[in-house]
Design a protein around this motif. Structure first.
Motif, PDB file in Angstrom:
ATOM      1  N   TYR A   1      -1.632 -41.241  -5.309  1.00  0.00           N
ATOM      2  CA  TYR A   1      -0.908 -41.100  -3.989  1.00  0.00           C
ATOM      3  C   TYR A   1      -1.899 -41.795  -3.020  1.00  0.00           C
TER       4      TYR A   1
ATOM      5  N   ASN B   1       0.508 -49.998 -11.804  1.00  0.00           N
ATOM      6  CA  ASN B   1       2.105 -50.331 -11.653  1.00  0.00           C
ATOM      7  C   ASN B   1       2.509 -51.611 -12.219  1.00  0.00           C
TER       8      ASN B   1
ATOM      9  N   LYS C   1       7.144 -38.059 -15.476  1.00  0.00           N
ATOM     10  CA  LYS C   1       7.625 -39.463 -15.458  1.00  0.00           C
ATOM     11  C   LYS C   1       8.092 -39.875 -16.734  1.00  0.00           C
TER      12      LYS C   1
ATOM     13  N   LEU D   1       9.202 -35.255  -6.568  1.00  0.00           N
ATOM     14  CA  LEU D   1       8.775 -36.706  -6.454  1.00  0.00           C
ATOM     15  C   LEU D   1       9.375 -37.629  -5.563  1.00  0.00           C
TER      16      LEU D   1
ATOM     17  N   LYS E   1       4.412 -38.754   0.495  1.00  0.00           N
ATOM     18  CA  LYS E   1       5.271 -37.813   0.918  1.00  0.00           C
ATOM     19  C   LYS E   1       4.717 -36.873   2.018  1.00  0.00           C
TER      20      LYS E   1
ATOM     21  N   GLN F   1       5.617 -46.463  -4.084  1.00  0.00           N
ATOM     22  CA  GLN F   1       6.881 -45.593  -4.321  1.00  0.00           C
ATOM     23  C   GLN F   1       6.366 -44.238  -4.115  1.00  0.00           C
ATOM     24  N   GLN F   2       7.307 -43.418  -3.569  1.00  0.00           N
ATOM     25  CA  GLN F   2       6.639 -41.845  -3.372  1.00  0.00           C
ATOM     26  C   GLN F   2       6.403 -41.079  -4.457  1.00  0.00           C
ATOM     27  N   SER F   3       6.790 -41.584  -5.774  1.00  0.00           N
ATOM     28  CA  SER F   3       6.370 -40.728  -6.833  1.00  0.00           C
ATOM     29  C   SER F   3       5.153 -41.054  -7.440  1.00  0.00           C
ATOM     30  N   GLY F   4       4.284 -42.131  -6.476  1.00  0.00           N
ATOM     31  CA  GLY F   4       3.009 -42.451  -6.885  1.00  0.00           C
ATOM     32  C   GLY F   4       2.977 -43.664  -7.653  1.00  0.00           C
ATOM     33  N   ASP F   5       1.858 -44.198  -7.404  1.00  0.00           N
ATOM     34  CA  ASP F   5       1.394 -45.505  -8.372  1.00  0.00           C
ATOM     35  C   ASP F   5       1.028 -45.247  -9.631  1.00  0.00           C
ATOM     36  N   ASN F   6       1.323 -45.868 -10.578  1.00  0.00           N
ATOM     37  CA  ASN F   6       1.249 -45.503 -12.185  1.00  0.00           C
ATOM     38  C   ASN F   6      -0.004 -46.330 -12.567  1.00  0.00           C
TER      39      ASN F   6
ATOM     40  N   CYS G   1      -1.034 -40.642 -11.724  1.00  0.00           N
ATOM     41  CA  CYS G   1      -0.219 -41.289 -10.713  1.00  0.00           C
ATOM     42  C   CYS G   1      -1.081 -41.141  -9.348  1.00  0.00           C
TER      43      CYS G   1
ATOM     44  N   ASP H   1       6.980 -49.506 -11.332  1.00  0.00           N
ATOM     45  CA  ASP H   1       6.788 -50.410 -12.534  1.00  0.00           C
ATOM     46  C   ASP H   1       6.222 -49.766 -13.823  1.00  0.00           C
TER      47      ASP H   1
ATOM     48  N   ASP I   1      -3.434 -37.448 -10.692  1.00  0.00           N
ATOM     49  CA  ASP I   1      -2.653 -37.236  -9.466  1.00  0.00           C
ATOM     50  C   ASP I   1      -3.407 -37.090  -8.280  1.00  0.00           C
TER      51      ASP I   1
END
Lengths: 227, 403
Positions: free
Chosen positions: B111, B60, A185, A126, B147, B89-94, B109, A75, B29
């Motif tokens: 993890y 998120n 991103k 990613l 991951k 999500q695998q790309s990480g929480d924002n 991000c 999000d 990160d």
């Protein structure tokens, strides 16, 4: 060897005459090459029409690509796409006359390629391997490369006396250095958003060019035919 | 450059003295365990003219309550998160720091997950001794939220260097494929290592000789056909997999079959190494689906069995219709009410069709004979019983002519 394994390399036998013909064809093809691209001279209208179709396809796919990208980042990614980042190609086509504008399309296609490649590399780290984003990015890269080659050929055909500048190796649109994940991103979203906007402009531009350039050539040829 | 700030309760925070750009978040990160806590700081450059007390945080996309914030300095705001859930999500929480008007100042991000547990159920098989495929199951619940990389490793037991499997793209999760260069008659040690940012885990080591885990291709050219006009039999023929000839395998086969509208398979074991079989005791006028599979045995002289192949593609055939039915239908008329009597009559007529010739010799005596038969042999009423459906060579009780 197990009986169920197929031989994937077909064995080809070429006769001597065919070899000679093939060599001649290769020489002719190489003679028309500029910047490593083999161009076949084709009617103006059909070449541009083909490029226009390809552009429309890539543009259509870029809409879905951007949507898939945003979904994959979690999000809040719409705000990411609105951030300003240096060195990402802008989507605007520049130039006053058709040759300059066509050259601008070609240059922009080439400029986007390393950025698409960088985004693909970053997202490969990613995202899970099965993520559809990765294959869509790869397709976008390949198709854009194909479009650049087509535009290159059309340009050489229409403007044989105007050279194409050498491709920039380390110009203002070079890819950024290593970034943290959040920056990646954001970067990816900005690249794909501008890429989508660029393709929209290319679609309009090719329609205009087709009517301007190909019509002019036909008129000139008809005039010559009178004499 | 970073500066240490002391926040509430004496907690130490890190604020940037010179943020990298407009603003910066610390840590960047990070990888964190589920259920743990995190305090992050957002430091904004003084040139922006922003005061930290106008900033806010989102995670998120969801705004975090100001009760979790701590103003550390005029240009540094922290947020503390407790009991972190696994990453969405695998790309990480924002985790994002915003100015008061909503603009994004910086992001990090997160993890959040679990270290991997020991992979389990590692099994491997070789197709015709040429290659090796292995599969395993992630340990625990299998969900680490971040991951996680799985690496299959192998080495010859008594010598040789450790090697890694490289092909994980077989289309299924948690599998790997080693296509070539495998030694025979020498045991391998094989294991799986799982790793992510929070830890590693290693499966138990399995030891195997390639020749102990060989499977082969399913038989091809499976044909099912009638046996003349015999209404209760079908014959099945198939070809042996070509690989068997190359590797001195023998083979044993297994057949399974079912009715067209049934999901229940009947299995015929111990077909042996013949490439044909006759199925008996079948129902007349019925379509059957048949499959065959193969097990390589006698690999290089050994008597040890291998691993069953996949089943062949189904082949189908129908048994002839019974001629006795043509001498007059003994079916109860439609429209009759269901009752015990009707059910019994139906069973009686079925027996008459099978063991007599038509209903022309109908008599009370025949009915009595049926009752006797009913008591004596309960099993023969089920026409797809396994004991009646072995390959040709087993005697099936034949129906005598009764009057």
């Amino acid at each position: 060897m197990s009986g169920h394994v197929k031989n994937m390399c077909p064995q080809l036998t070429i006769s001597q005459a065919a070899r000679t013909l093939l060599s001649l064809l290769l020489v002719a093809a190489i003679d028309s090459v500029s910047a490593g691209v083999v161009c076949r001279k084709q009617p103006c209208g059909s070449s541009l029409q083909r490029s226009l179709k390809l552009t429309k396809l890539i543009h259509k796919e870029s809409v879905d690509l951007l949507k898939t990208y945003k979904l994959s980042q979690g999000d809040m990614s719409e705000l990411f796409c609105q951030m300003s980042i240096n060195n990402v190609p802008d989507p605007n086509i520049s130039g006053l006359d058709p040759s300059e504008r066509m050259l601008s399309i070609y240059s922009h296609c080439k400029a986007f390629l390393p950025h698409l490649k960088r985004v693909t590399e970053q997202q490969t780290d990613l995202q899970p391997p099965s993520c559809s984003l990765l294959s869509k990015l790869s397709t976008a890269h390949n198709r854009t490369n194909g479009l650049a080659n087509q535009i290159n050929c059309i340009y050489q055909t229409l403007f044989p006396n105007l050279p194409i500048p050498p491709e920039p190796v380390d110009g203002p649109t070079s890819v950024p250095p290593s970034q943290n994940v959040f920056q990646q991103k954001v970067y990816g979203c900005v690249v794909l958003k501008r890429f989508k906007a660029f393709l929209s402009r290319v679609t309009r531009e090719l329609r205009t060019l087709k009517s301007q350039v190909c019509t002019r050539r036909i008129t000139f040829a008809d005039t010559n035919a009178l004499f | 450059m970073q500066q240490v700030c002391i926040g509430d309760y004496g907690i130490v925070h890190i604020c940037y003295v010179s943020p990298p750009a407009v603003a910066g978040i610390f840590p960047q990160d990070p990888a964190l365990r589920m259920g743990s806590s995190l305090t992050a700081t957002c430091t904004v450059s003084p040139e922006r003219g922003l005061h930290a007390n106008t900033m806010y945080w989102t995670m998120n996309g969801k705004r975090l309550p100001s009760s979790t914030y701590d103003l550390l300095s005029p240009n540094c705001l922290s947020v503390t998160l407790h009991h972190l859930n696994g990453s969405q999500q695998q790309s990480g929480d924002n985790l994002v720091c915003h100015s008061g008007d909503g603009h994004v100042l910086a992001g990090s991000c997160l993890y959040v997950g679990m270290p991997p547990e020991k992979p389990v159920n590692l099994t491997c098989w070789s197709r015709n001794t040429k290659d090796l495929s292995c599969k395993w199951t992630p340990g625990g619940r299998g969900e680490t939220f971040i991951k996680t990389k799985y690496t299959l490793k192998y080495k010859l037991r008594w010598y040789g260097r450790e090697r890694e499997c490289e092909d994980y793209s077989t289309g299924q999760h948690y599998t790997c494929y080693i296509p070539r260069d495998l030694a025979l008659f020498t045991p391998y040690e094989i294991w799986v290592e799982a790793s992510n940012q929070l830890g590693t885990a290693t499966s138990d080591v399995i030891t195997l000789d390639i020749l102990d885990v060989v499977t082969t291709d399913p038989p091809d050219n499976v044909h099912v056909s009638r046996v003349g006009e015999l209404e209760d039999q079908l014959t099945v023929h198939w070809g042996s997999p070509p690989a068997l000839k190359d590797f001195l395998f023998q083979a044993k086969y297994q057949i399974r079959y079912r009715l067209e509208d049934s999901t229940e398979w009947k299995v015929v074991d111990d077909v042996g190494n013949q490439t044909s079989c006759r199925l008996a005791g079948l129902r007349a006028g019925t379509v059957y689906f048949v499959q065959v599979r193969c097990n390589p045995v006698g690999i290089y002289g050994s008597r040890k069995a291998g691993i069953w192949s996949d089943w062949s593609h189904p082949s189908a055939a129908s048994t002839p219709h019974s001629e006795r039915l043509q001498s007059g239908s003994c079916e109860p008329k439609p429209g009759e009410q269901n009752s015990t009597l009707r059910r019994e009559l139906k069973q009686f007529f079925g027996w008459v069709r099978k063991h007599a010739y038509g209903c022309s010799g109908m008599s009370i005596k025949l009915y009595d004979q049926w009752r006797v038969w009913l008591q004596k042999s309960h099993k023969t009423r089920n026409q797809v019983d396994k004991t009646d459906s072995n390959c040709y060579g087993i005697v099936v009780p034949s129906a005598g002519r009764l009057s």
